[in-house]
Design a protein around this motif. Sequence first.
Motif, mmCIF file in Angstrom:
data_model
loop_
_atom_site.group_PDB
_atom_site.id
_atom_site.type_symbol
_atom_site.label_atom_id
_atom_site.label_comp_id
_atom_site.label_asym_id
_atom_site.label_seq_id
_atom_site.Cartn_x
_atom_site.Cartn_y
_atom_site.Cartn_z
ATOM 1 N N GLY A 32 15.532 34.461 4.834
ATOM 2 C CA GLY A 32 15.281 35.549 6.276
ATOM 3 C C GLY A 32 14.694 34.975 7.492
ATOM 4 N N LEU A 33 14.835 35.549 8.567
ATOM 5 C CA LEU A 33 14.818 34.994 9.961
ATOM 6 C C LEU A 33 13.289 35.125 10.299
ATOM 7 C CD1 LEU A 33 18.009 35.194 9.977
ATOM 8 C CD2 LEU A 33 17.572 35.492 12.321
ATOM 9 N N GLY A 34 12.659 35.886 9.611
ATOM 10 C CA GLY A 34 11.229 36.205 9.741
ATOM 11 C C GLY A 34 10.989 37.426 10.711
ATOM 12 N N LEU A 74 16.010 25.013 9.837
ATOM 13 C CA LEU A 74 14.384 24.712 9.254
ATOM 14 C C LEU A 74 14.105 25.718 8.311
ATOM 15 C CD1 LEU A 74 13.037 23.753 12.989
ATOM 16 C CD2 LEU A 74 13.001 22.156 10.857
ATOM 17 N N ARG A 75 14.292 26.987 8.408
ATOM 18 C CA ARG A 75 14.079 28.187 7.566
ATOM 19 C C ARG A 75 14.579 27.747 6.178
ATOM 20 N NH1 ARG A 75 10.358 31.840 8.520
ATOM 21 N NH2 ARG A 75 11.324 33.609 7.529
ATOM 22 N N GLU A 232 12.367 35.335 20.285
ATOM 23 C CA GLU A 232 11.926 34.060 20.524
ATOM 24 C C GLU A 232 11.631 33.106 19.162
ATOM 25 O OE1 GLU A 232 9.370 34.799 24.452
ATOM 26 O OE2 GLU A 232 8.532 35.638 22.719
ATOM 27 N N TRP A 233 11.602 31.944 19.280
ATOM 28 C CA TRP A 233 11.247 31.018 18.193
ATOM 29 C C TRP A 233 9.899 30.643 18.132
ATOM 30 C CZ3 TRP A 233 12.611 29.497 13.583
ATOM 31 C CH2 TRP A 233 12.238 28.251 13.164
ATOM 32 N N CYS A 239 9.536 30.671 12.499
ATOM 33 C CA CYS A 239 10.076 32.028 12.200
ATOM 34 C C CYS A 239 10.716 32.452 13.768
ATOM 35 C CB CYS A 239 9.265 33.068 11.549
ATOM 36 S SG CYS A 239 7.770 33.701 12.618
ATOM 37 N N PHE A 240 11.455 33.558 13.583
ATOM 38 C CA PHE A 240 11.952 34.149 14.836
ATOM 39 C C PHE A 240 10.996 35.281 14.934
ATOM 40 C CE2 PHE A 240 15.465 31.801 13.816
ATOM 41 C CZ PHE A 240 15.928 31.279 14.796
#
Length: 285
Positions: A32-34, A74-75, A232-233, A239-240
């Motif tokens: 997941g991207l968060g 990184l995720r 945004e990171w 996470c995003f």
Amino acid sequence: MQSATSPTLSDLRRTLAEAALRAGPVAAGRVGLGLAEIDAVLSGGVLRAALHEIHAASAADLAAATGFALGLALRAAGKAGEAAERPILWARQDFVDVETGRLHAAGLNELGLDPARLLLVRARDPEGVLRAGAEGARCPALGAVLIEPWGEAKPFDLTASRRLSLAAEGAGVMVLLLRVAAREAPSAARTRWRVASLASRALAANAPGAPAFRLSLLRQRGGAAECEWRVEWDRDRHCFAERTAFDRLPHRTNHAPPLSRPLVSLPGDGSPAADRQDSGLRRTG
């Protein structure tokens, strides 16, 4: 690493074999991207064991595309100190260094990547980049593989993308193909993204804020596409997040104006490659 010499390719294989001996079981599933809205469109996230294609919207947006690719890597690879933490292999064409500058350890740290986790391979031509990337894609010890040729890489065709996809599926490794100055063409990638930089929201004293991106999901095999988000990171949480969500965090100012131009934490130092030396990066080959 020279693309045409077998000894250096053997060195890479030996390094990956040593990493495989230290690695634990491969985690399957999705990453997941968060951000719930994006993850819902992706049915929970991007597939870990798959090839994903990331295009810079323009040459000036390469830093943004790189930042997004590193965020996904990184995720997939796990946060520093976690049991799931794995190294990341980055195969990069020398010409990218000439055009944009070499990777810079401080910039990687700003994005949340410890340079010690990075296995960096440089190749003279796209063939060498793809060959090194394919070796990494077959290694289950890696958390992710970034493949970065420059421009229209003729060796990367539908057949080559299928080979990378099959290798990723077999080893359970996320493979990210980073494209700049290249047209969109048929490939076996599970998803295709276009990334552009956005103005960073300033922090106190007008300091640069979090890296910001405009993400366009152009293609998703078997799923929805043609979607766009502004994110945004968050390097601390890896996470995003939605841009508006950052305005509600107490350590950021609510009314600070955006900086005057798009800004992303640069992994490159912007200097000609010949005038710089690696700083804190592990290099293979």
